[in-house]
Enzyme design. Structure first.
Site, mmCIF file in Angstrom:
data_model
loop_
_atom_site.group_PDB
_atom_site.id
_atom_site.type_symbol
_atom_site.label_atom_id
_atom_site.label_comp_id
_atom_site.label_asym_id
_atom_site.label_seq_id
_atom_site.Cartn_x
_atom_site.Cartn_y
_atom_site.Cartn_z
ATOM 1 N N HIS A 26 0.827 -1.096 -0.216
ATOM 2 C CA HIS A 26 0.086 -0.108 0.045
ATOM 3 C C HIS A 26 0.859 1.209 -0.006
ATOM 4 O O HIS A 26 1.959 1.022 0.378
ATOM 5 C CB HIS A 26 -0.782 0.111 1.228
ATOM 6 C CG HIS A 26 -1.692 -0.858 1.468
ATOM 7 N ND1 HIS A 26 -1.336 -2.127 2.168
ATOM 8 C CD2 HIS A 26 -3.139 -1.091 1.250
ATOM 9 C CE1 HIS A 26 -2.479 -3.032 2.497
ATOM 10 N NE2 HIS A 26 -3.689 -2.317 1.907
ATOM 11 N N ASP A 41 2.118 1.955 3.445
ATOM 12 C CA ASP A 41 2.890 1.223 4.348
ATOM 13 C C ASP A 41 4.332 1.354 3.930
ATOM 14 O O ASP A 41 5.394 1.410 4.561
ATOM 15 C CB ASP A 41 2.803 -0.304 4.166
ATOM 16 C CG ASP A 41 1.785 -0.899 3.350
ATOM 17 O OD1 ASP A 41 0.466 -0.456 3.755
ATOM 18 O OD2 ASP A 41 1.975 -1.770 2.469
HETATM 19 C C1 XLS Z 1 -7.601 -6.739 4.683
HETATM 20 C C2 XLS Z 1 -6.969 -6.908 3.173
HETATM 21 C C3 XLS Z 1 -6.106 -5.811 2.706
HETATM 22 C C4 XLS Z 1 -5.814 -5.906 1.418
HETATM 23 C C5 XLS Z 1 -5.075 -4.866 0.682
HETATM 24 O O1 XLS Z 1 -8.312 -7.531 5.364
HETATM 25 O O2 XLS Z 1 -6.911 -8.066 3.263
HETATM 26 O O3 XLS Z 1 -4.528 -6.361 3.327
HETATM 27 O O4 XLS Z 1 -5.525 -7.129 0.872
HETATM 28 O O5 XLS Z 1 -5.642 -3.600 1.052
#
Ligand code: XLS
Ligand code: NI
Ligand code: NI
Length: 436
Positions: A101, A104
């Site tokens: 993301h 992150d």
């Molecule tokens: C959260 C999601 C997230 C997505 C990406 O539960 O799995 O991590 O994969 O935003």
């Protein structure tokens, strides 16, 4: 910068009899399965958010993770320090892909402009590391759920200004994903849902979500980004109800709003179980619609019930995933993306390796078992034979659209009571166990 894991070698395949915790027992990247290497079948991907940013916090306690490379650092300096460590992990694991993301990899700035500058700084480092290690970007995404501005959602917020802010963030995330050669871009609707219907105009929110995705598709075209878009179903958490709640709901939404040609599904095991489905169910729903894109490989805990995002170790689960994946032709743009985190109690850095090695081996076994089941042929033959009444006679006519209710009535009157055969569930469960 010195290696973060000087004592960890490049993880190699040592075979099923190895007792070395830092070796693969089943994942042998170059080994061919159904004529394709395991590397190309599985397309493993490591996620930045859990691997680098996960610190073991839960609702009842603060972080436990020991991450010596973070000592004394914060903000953009911390973000910079994490990059080489992440790529060291991917490279040593031999994972060909990663996912992230925007927020992150780089911190939130004091405003959008500064956040974008931070992201640009880190993008340069990511690009250099990709070049150095050969690790590629499976997909990028924008974090539209952590900041307080997204409390009411992003694309589905009651505030048009929030919608615009989220759009600006996705615009930038798409540019960065494109710059890094990303093979995909994922939308997970973290807060795109509601917590109470008393304050919610559902129809309007759904229309806004569709509008948002259309704008993203248009912008991707504008900048020449050809990666695959994914939507990732999840029924709840953090909201009470998330609009993209399961594969079927996503497909319905994509069809209703004319987005079906632009997005495939990125399915996650723990989200499937939160929706009351198995992962295999979700994969079959997506596969049947030609929309099986990628998987977020993890697992929940039956005794807990929330999105615990554990590493997958269950061979039945991985076998089912790989059976569906092979059935629908294998991954093209997607892969096995470990959207999984080490347990709060597993706070040492080396646990990150154990976790990924275990997940990769579990999927490698699943792949080999699925291929063996397919080569054996009894399972497929059973299913095919079960539907044989559709291959000729009245069944064939129905499938071809050559019958009317009147003709079917005539058939039923003539045939009398239909004869049925056992579904043989236990026989088939035993058959699967021959391979596991
Ligand atoms: C959260 C999601 C997230 C997505 C990406 O539960 O799995 O991590 O994969 O935003
Ligand atoms: Ni996910
Ligand atoms: Ni999840």
């Amino acid at each position: 910068m010195p290696a973060a894991f000087p004592a960890v070698p490049k993880i190699s395949y040592e075979g099923p009899h190895s007792k070395n915790p830092l070796a693969f027992k089943h994942y042998n990247a170059d080994e061919l399965v159904e004529g394709r290497s395991m590397r190309d079948h599985l397309r493993f991907s490591v996620v930045y958010w859990h691997t680098m940013c996960g610190n073991g916090t839960d609702m009842f306690g603060w972080g436990t993770a020991q991450r010596p490379w973070e000592a004394g650092l914060s903000g953009i300096d911390l973000a910079k320090a994490r990059v080489p460590v992440f790529f060291e992990i991917c490279e040593k694991l031999g994972a060909p892909y990663y996912a992230f993301h925007d927020r992150d990899v780089a911190p939130h700035g004091k405003n959008l402009k500064q956040s974008n500058q931070y992201l640009d700084t880190i993008t340069k480092l990511l690009k250099a590391q990709q070049k150095k290690t050969g690790v590629k970007l499976l997909w990028g995404t924008a974090q539209l759920f952590a900041h307080p501005r997204y409390a009411h959602g992003a694309a589905t917020s009651c505030s048009a200004d929030v919608f615009a802010y989220a759009a600006a963030q996705v615009k930038k995330a798409l540019e960065v994903t494109h710059e890094l050669g990303g093979e995909g871009y994922t939308f997970w609707g973290g807060r795109e849902g509601y917590s109470t219907l008393w304050n919610t105009n559902m129809k309007r929110e759904l229309e806004h979500l569709a509008k948002f995705l259309h704008l993203a598709v248009a912008y991707a075209k504008e900048i020449g980004f050809k990666g695959q878009f994914y939507i990732e179903p999840k029924p709840k958490e953090p909201t009470k109800h998330q609009y993209d709640s399961d594969a079927a709901a996503c497909l319905n939404f994509l069809r209703e709003y004319d987005l079906i040609d632009h997005l495939k599904l990125n399915l996650e095991t723990n989200h499937a179980t939160l929706a009351g489905h198995s992962m295999q169910h979700e994969m079959e729903v997506a596969g049947a619609a030609g929309a099986l894109g990628s998987i977020d490989a993890n697992t929940g805990d039956l005794m807990l019930g929330w999105d615990t995002d554990q590493f997958p170790t269950d061979i039945y689960l991985t076998t089912q995933c790989m059976l569906s994946m092979l059935k629908y032709g294998g991954f093209t743009t997607g892969g096995v993306n470990f959207d999984a985190k080490v347990r709060r109690e597993s706070f040492e850095p080396i646990d990150l390796f154990h976790a990924h090695i275990g997940g990769m081996d579990a999927f490698a076994r699943g792949l080999k078992i699925a291929a063996a089941i397919r080569a054996d042929g009894r399972l497929a033959d059973f299913v095919e034979n079960r539907y044989r009444s559709w291959d000729a006679g009245i069944g064939k006519d129905i499938e071809k659209g050559k019958t009317s209710f009147k003709q079917l009535e005539a058939h039923a009157l003539k045939q009398g009571e239909p004869e049925l055969e056992s579904g043989r569930q236990e026989y088939l469960e035993n058959l699967i166990n021959e391979f596991i």
